[in-house]
Scaffold this motif. Structure first.
Motif, PDB file in Angstrom:
ATOM      1  N   PHE A  34      -0.381   0.580   2.202  1.00  0.00           N
ATOM      2  CA  PHE A  34      -0.475  -0.867   2.042  1.00  0.00           C
ATOM      3  C   PHE A  34       0.196  -1.597   3.196  1.00  0.00           C
ATOM      4  O   PHE A  34       1.157  -1.102   3.785  1.00  0.00           O
ATOM      5  CB  PHE A  34       0.208  -1.289   0.736  1.00  0.00           C
ATOM      6  N   TYR A  36       1.896  -5.408   3.757  1.00  0.00           N
ATOM      7  CA  TYR A  36       2.347  -6.655   3.160  1.00  0.00           C
ATOM      8  C   TYR A  36       2.749  -7.603   4.288  1.00  0.00           C
ATOM      9  O   TYR A  36       3.279  -7.185   5.312  1.00  0.00           O
ATOM     10  CB  TYR A  36       3.566  -6.416   2.265  1.00  0.00           C
ATOM     11  N   GLN A  38       5.120 -10.993   4.998  1.00  0.00           N
ATOM     12  CA  GLN A  38       6.217 -11.761   4.428  1.00  0.00           C
ATOM     13  C   GLN A  38       6.603 -12.889   5.377  1.00  0.00           C
ATOM     14  O   GLN A  38       7.134 -12.645   6.455  1.00  0.00           O
ATOM     15  CB  GLN A  38       7.436 -10.864   4.134  1.00  0.00           C
ATOM     16  N   PRO A  44       7.098 -10.758  -0.256  1.00  0.00           N
ATOM     17  CA  PRO A  44       6.013  -9.978   0.356  1.00  0.00           C
ATOM     18  C   PRO A  44       4.696 -10.206  -0.367  1.00  0.00           C
ATOM     19  O   PRO A  44       4.643 -10.228  -1.599  1.00  0.00           O
ATOM     20  CB  PRO A  44       6.500  -8.526   0.196  1.00  0.00           C
ATOM     21  N   LEU A  46       0.715  -8.826  -0.590  1.00  0.00           N
ATOM     22  CA  LEU A  46      -0.191  -7.725  -0.266  1.00  0.00           C
ATOM     23  C   LEU A  46      -1.415  -8.264   0.466  1.00  0.00           C
ATOM     24  O   LEU A  46      -2.104  -9.158  -0.039  1.00  0.00           O
ATOM     25  CB  LEU A  46      -0.621  -7.014  -1.546  1.00  0.00           C
ATOM     26  N   LEU A  88       5.157  -5.591   6.546  1.00  0.00           N
ATOM     27  CA  LEU A  88       5.762  -4.404   5.952  1.00  0.00           C
ATOM     28  C   LEU A  88       4.683  -3.376   5.633  1.00  0.00           C
ATOM     29  O   LEU A  88       3.664  -3.707   5.026  1.00  0.00           O
ATOM     30  CB  LEU A  88       6.481  -4.775   4.651  1.00  0.00           C
TER      31      LEU A  88
END
Lengths: 114, 115
Positions: A34, A36, A38, A44, A46, A88
């Motif tokens: 995944f 993410y 932010q 965060p 997705l 992330l």
């Protein structure tokens, strides 16, 4: 060895360029990957999920997965100042005892300048 | 569908006080996670639950921290007594095992300041 490592950055690109974010992971058994995004002061969010080798495209975003090399990448085409954020990378734990858990990288801070 | 709900959004307290953070996961999700985020340490998993049962609490920093999930729609993270080093943003996230595997969705977070 950390489960998930990201290029530390920060990464700075001009508007309209391609931003490339990279991530490597340690457990070959991981199946779900995944990305993410932010924004500063926010939680965060997705933005991409990928489960199979190859590329997955969603608008200006492309996630790439190579399980043999244990890396995941995120390409952002035609980068916009609104893409400036920390990205992330997260990878699932394949072990039965910790199934459901995600391991997160430290994040790469991206700045897109006009 | 409502996302993950956390309260309070901001909490300022004095050292030694008890702090309780609350979370309502997305309906139908069977996993619930508590994270802490600081500049120094990044995003740290504190504890997570599956079907209301704690699975892994190895990230809980010390006995001052405790978490409960009395039912599928509510969880608390308690710090007693609080210390200045607990100042951080605390996130709750939830996911489900069916469908898109293990996608986690985060709440808005609680920014905790311990003076």
């Amino acid at each position: 060895q950390k489960e998930v490592e990201q290029n530390s950055g920060p990464l700075s690109v001009p508007e309209g360029a391609i931003a490339s974010l990279n991530c490597t992971y340690s457990d070959r058994g991981s199946q779900s990957f995944f990305w993410y995004r932010q924004y500063s002061g926010k939680s965060p969010e997705l933005i991409m999920s990928i489960y199979s080798n190859g590329d997955k495209e969603d608008g200006r975003f492309t996630a790439q997965l190579n399980k043999a090399s244990q890396y995941v990448s995120l390409l952002i085409r035609d980068s916009q100042p609104s893409d400036s954020a920390t990205y992330l990378c997260a990878v699932n734990s394949p072990r039965g005892s910790t199934l459901g858990r995600l391991y997160f990288g430290r994040g790469t801070q991206l700045t897109v300048w006009p | 569908d409502a996302g993950v709900i956390q309260s309070p959004r901001h909490e300022v307290t004095e050292m030694g006080q008890e702090v309780t953070l609350r979370c309502k996961p997305i309906s139908g999700h069977d996993y619930l996670f508590w994270y802490r985020q600081t500049m120094m340490r990044g995003l740290e998993l504190l504890i997570y639950f599956n079907n209301n049962v704690p699975i892994d609490d190895s990230g809980m920093p010390e006995d001052r921290f405790s978490a409960k999930m009395p039912n599928a729609s509510f969880s608390t993270l308690k710090i007693q007594p609080s210390e200045p080093r607990d100042s951080a943003v605390y996130f709750c996230a939830s996911s489900r095992t069916s469908g898109s595997l293990y996608e986690q969705f985060f709440g808005p977070g609680t920014r905790l300041t311990v003076l």
